[in-house]
Design a protein around this motif. Structure first.
Motif, PDB file in Angstrom:
ATOM      1  N   ASP A  23       1.986   5.009  -0.733  1.00 25.13           N
ATOM      2  CA  ASP A  23       1.714   3.691  -1.328  1.00 25.13           C
ATOM      3  C   ASP A  23       2.991   2.874  -1.448  1.00 25.13           C
ATOM      4  OD1 ASP A  23      -0.981   4.092  -1.564  1.00 25.13           O
ATOM      5  OD2 ASP A  23      -0.886   4.866  -3.611  1.00 25.13           O
ATOM      6  N   GLU A 116      -7.414  -8.294 -13.682  1.00 28.39           N
ATOM      7  CA  GLU A 116      -6.706  -8.522 -12.420  1.00 28.39           C
ATOM      8  C   GLU A 116      -6.523 -10.012 -12.146  1.00 28.39           C
ATOM      9  OE1 GLU A 116      -5.505  -6.515  -9.971  1.00 28.39           O
ATOM     10  OE2 GLU A 116      -6.018  -4.553 -10.782  1.00 28.39           O
ATOM     11  N   HIS A 192       0.135  -6.775  -5.516  1.00 27.32           N
ATOM     12  CA  HIS A 192       0.148  -5.358  -5.889  1.00 27.32           C
ATOM     13  C   HIS A 192       0.470  -5.293  -7.378  1.00 27.32           C
ATOM     14  CE1 HIS A 192       0.215  -3.647  -1.712  1.00 27.32           C
ATOM     15  NE2 HIS A 192       0.656  -4.876  -1.467  1.00 27.32           N
ATOM     16  N   LYS A 196      -3.321  -0.457 -10.616  1.00 29.10           N
ATOM     17  CA  LYS A 196      -3.749   0.595  -9.700  1.00 29.10           C
ATOM     18  C   LYS A 196      -2.908   1.850  -9.902  1.00 29.10           C
ATOM     19  CE  LYS A 196      -4.493   1.554  -4.777  1.00 29.10           C
ATOM     20  NZ  LYS A 196      -4.349   1.039  -3.381  1.00 29.10           N
ATOM     21  N   HIS A 199      -3.967   3.732 -13.044  1.00 30.04           N
ATOM     22  CA  HIS A 199      -5.151   4.574 -12.849  1.00 30.04           C
ATOM     23  C   HIS A 199      -4.760   5.896 -12.178  1.00 30.04           C
ATOM     24  CE1 HIS A 199      -9.363   5.537 -12.333  1.00 30.04           C
ATOM     25  NE2 HIS A 199      -9.158   5.759 -11.050  1.00 30.04           N
TER      26      HIS A 199
END
Length: 348
Positions: A23, A116, A192, A196, A199
């Motif tokens: 990532d 978001e 980005h 994320k 999580h």
């Protein structure tokens, strides 16, 4: 009947230079990293240059105004212009942008928009003012625009009529700077965000610390971390650190002992560990130092008081529109000298 043994499926041999794409690799090839990642000196220099250009243009316009109106400007008017029609400096610009970025957050939250989208709106707004000065475009003029574009870029459709009705704004004003906003963002709308990564860490902590963490407690941490991440987007950490680094800093702020223990087990204490599946080496001490630096920036971020924001906004208004300042001076003089007013002289 043939008795020849069938060959077993062979596992393909990985080449010596094999390395799985992570990532982090994806982030470092993104437009966000290319255009909106800086070291502190780069960011400061960018802001200094932007402010210097805007100040030079504003001062030139002020000189033209004084030349054009020299026959009507007395000593008092000239002194007032010199004292109050002063363009803001770089630090004042940053403070005003941060103040209005919080307004973007507050308005988006009042509209009950997803997290978001709130994050994207804040991000768009702050990036816009890395390309444009508050001396050129007032921050409040693009608040609704950034929220509206964030909704569209995150596939959260709200028609302009509905959005204008909800925000009680003008459709014309909302759309006025939309293309300018897109242009300033270099037409790169992908973000980005650290949610994320949060999580992912949330799940991995439960695996690495299996049986040692309470799930209910982890759920509470997760919710608090989401709020902290949104607040972190109002600071400059987003320009200096990758999203997972910001997430780990936020986790440190919520529970330092838990996060440190997780990192120790994950990256094997003080040794430089290498993940065999990715081939990435991570030095534990450097990792902790970087996370703590990010954590300190988030923790020490200061908010701008309303009164200070008003004072800065007044400087912006007066330097861009000196006639407004002169009109204010004229009204003040009229109120202090009521005998000069014909209506006042008639009263006994």
């Amino acid at each position: 009947m043939s008795t020849t043994a069938q060959p077993k499926d062979e596992v393909p041999v990985k080449p010596a230079n094999y390395r799985r794409l992570t990532d982090d690799d994806l982030f470092r090839h993104s437009s966000q990293y290319r255009f909106w990642s800086f070291i502190p000196d780069q960011l400061k220099q960018k802001r200094i240059e932007l402010n210097a250009q805007a100040v030079a243009s504003t001062e030139e316009n002020l000189r033209k105004f004084m030349i054009e109106n020299k026959d009507y400007l007395g000593d008092e008017e000239l002194k007032t212009l010199e004292e109050k029609a002063v363009p803001v400096n770089m630090d004042e610009e940053v403070k005003l942008v941060n103040f209005y970025a919080k307004k973007v957050q507050a308005i988006a939250q009042r509209l009950n928009l997803p997290t978001e989208i709130i994050a994207t709106a804040i991000t768009f707004f702050r990036r816009f003012f890395l390309e444009n000065s508050v001396l050129e475009i007032e921050p409040k003029a693009v608040v609704f625009t950034t929220i509206f574009l964030a909704c569209k870029s995150e596939n959260y459709f709200i028609g302009i009529d509905s959005f204008a009705a909800k925000t009680k704004g003008s459709k014309t004003e909302i759309l006025k700077y939309e293309f300018k906003l897109l242009e300033s963002l270099k037409f790169c709308l992908m973000n980005h965000h650290p949610y994320k990564a949060l999580h992912g860490f949330f799940l991995d902590i439960q695996v690495v610390l299996h049986g040692k963490v309470d799930l209910k407690y982890m759920g509470q941490i997760y919710d608090r971390c989401k709020r902290r991440i949104t607040n972190a987007l109002l600071t400059d950490v987003v320009y200096f650190y990758a999203p997972p680094q910001i997430t780990l800093a936020v986790l440190m702020l919520e529970d330092e002992a838990l996060t440190t223990r997780y990192l120790e087990l994950k990256f094997h204490g003080n040794t430089e560990s290498e993940n065999p599946s990715t081939g990435v080496s991570i030095n534990f001490d450097k990792l902790i130092s970087m996370i703590n630096s990010c954590k300190d920036m988030i923790e020490n971020a200061s908010s701008v008081p309303v009164e200070e924001a008003k004072e800065i906004m007044a400087k912006v208004l007066y330097s861009r529109n000196p006639q407004v300042l002169l009109n204010k001076l004229k009204r003040k003089n009229s109120s202090e000298n009521p005998e000069d007013s014909p209506d006042k002289r008639l009263k006994t």
